[in-house]
Design an enzyme around this catalytic site. Sequence first.
Site, PDB file in Angstrom:
ATOM      1  N   GLY A 207       7.560 -41.385 -29.147  1.00 38.73           N
ATOM      2  CA  GLY A 207       6.810 -40.151 -28.952  1.00 38.73           C
ATOM      3  C   GLY A 207       7.610 -39.125 -28.185  1.00 38.73           C
ATOM      4  N   GLY A 211       5.809 -38.123 -22.501  1.00 35.95           N
ATOM      5  CA  GLY A 211       5.039 -39.368 -22.561  1.00 35.95           C
ATOM      6  C   GLY A 211       5.878 -40.582 -22.239  1.00 35.95           C
ATOM      7  CD  GLU A 231      12.476 -42.071 -31.308  1.00 33.94           C
ATOM      8  OE1 GLU A 231      12.418 -40.927 -30.809  1.00 33.94           O
ATOM      9  OE2 GLU A 231      11.948 -42.378 -32.380  1.00 33.94           O
ATOM     10  CB  CYS A 268      12.098 -38.945 -33.894  1.00 25.33           C
ATOM     11  SG  CYS A 268      12.376 -40.427 -34.879  1.00 25.33           S
ATOM     12  CD  GLU A 359      11.925 -33.552 -30.694  1.00 27.66           C
ATOM     13  OE1 GLU A 359      11.829 -34.070 -31.821  1.00 27.66           O
ATOM     14  OE2 GLU A 359      11.613 -34.145 -29.639  1.00 27.66           O
TER      15      GLU A 359
END
Length: 492
Positions: A207, A211, A231, A268, A359
Amino acid sequence: MFQDANTTQIDQAMQRAYAAFLQYRHTSGKDKAAFIRAVADEIEALGEAVIEVAMRETHLPAARLTGERGRTCFQLRNIADVVAEGSWIEATIDTALPERQPLPKPDIRNMLVPIGPVVVFGASNFPFAYSTAGVDPAAAWGAGCPVVVKAHPAHPETSEMVANAVKKAITKTGMPEGLFEHVHGAGFEVGKALVLHPKTAAVGFTGSFAGGKALFDLAAQRPVPIPVFAEMGSTNPVFLLEDALEKEADKYAKLYAGSITGSMGQFCTKPGLIIGIEGQGLDTFSNALAAEIRQIQPAAMLHSGIAKAFRTKRTDVLTQESVAVEAETSLAYGEEDGIPSVASVTAAQFVANPALHQEVFGPFSLIVKCKNAGEMQEVIDHLEGQLTCTVIGTEQDLSKAVDLLSSISLLCGRLILNGVPTGVEVCAAMQHGGPYPASTDGRFGSVGPHAMKRFVRPLAFQNFPNHLLPDELKAENPLVIWRMVNGNWGKD
């Protein structure tokens, strides 16, 4: 529809998981493999019903979800095959030398053993492959660990259906009931309670950085810290070399338009940064990419929260100094749709502004325009850890880019040549993870059978008689990886 688990329910789930661990950790590789294969069979038996539910909950199309379910079942069976074969536990025998001087050498044998119940947080963007029976649960079961899954609140009904399939597999193969526990929790308190529970041995998470880092920090504050394998996303920079752009700019622009906007940029591994050297080649690429982006059909994102976050972060980037919009979709879009778009900035402004390094989860990418190779190296020096890095170059480019490739390789878990980072092959050689902050531990990945090694630890047995050793460490085991006999090493 689904209630958050309370502290009593969480404690009961963890206690059942630990009771199952005491039994399941001694289960043979063949029996574990039979259970994992049964999970895949039961997921397939859900048929189109689970695809229809997942479509409603995630806005993802049937073809994408059907492919993802197929990948999930392949991953389960792939891990089952490795577990059944057995050599992955790296059994090592180092035999005694009683006559050695000045002290005799004891018999020592070593293998990987499971660590205990694993808490897995379902991912928003992969309702099958990284959720209830995805790679983290599959890897934990293969390693010998029970799993407690917290369903992602974006697709709770899909998660419940898959959870029921897992429970059927447990019943059919005679595994302990607590091998799989399933709880719901939209709030942070459920996740916090799971991470802090004393029976939790490890955490798997896919996520956001916020988090994953929150879970990592919680786990570090426990009286007994535990590993969190998170990840947490990546900008997945792409480095465009000059000769390749001069020869095939249009080809790569079309390829990257699809990679940036596939599934509305909700992978991702979406390429969020494109880095090239100013010139005709980069201009041609940028113009061709802009033309492609304008024609991309917007679509609903996974849920309203992700759509809102995308628009906020996109706006944050576009309002930074010297950032220019290259193109956005020319087609109408709704409030919860992604907005396919691409912007650009100079390398100097990028280096000076860390806000541009983050990101943007969705169909957006930023082109970073460098004056020369020196500026490209400076950009590399200011990037954080990544899941992937990609280099687009011809043989002529690559012959001049040895140092550049070496620098790029330090950033990532997977280095790609002349391709796109989206599309993660499920195989033993795949590395899906990278240096922090792409993941919390870049030594491990979350795809393929090597993912099991996150949930094991080495245990050495010293001076044990053969009949008291685990079967994997007995002298007659043909799958021993390394064996020392009479002072001589041999590989079996």
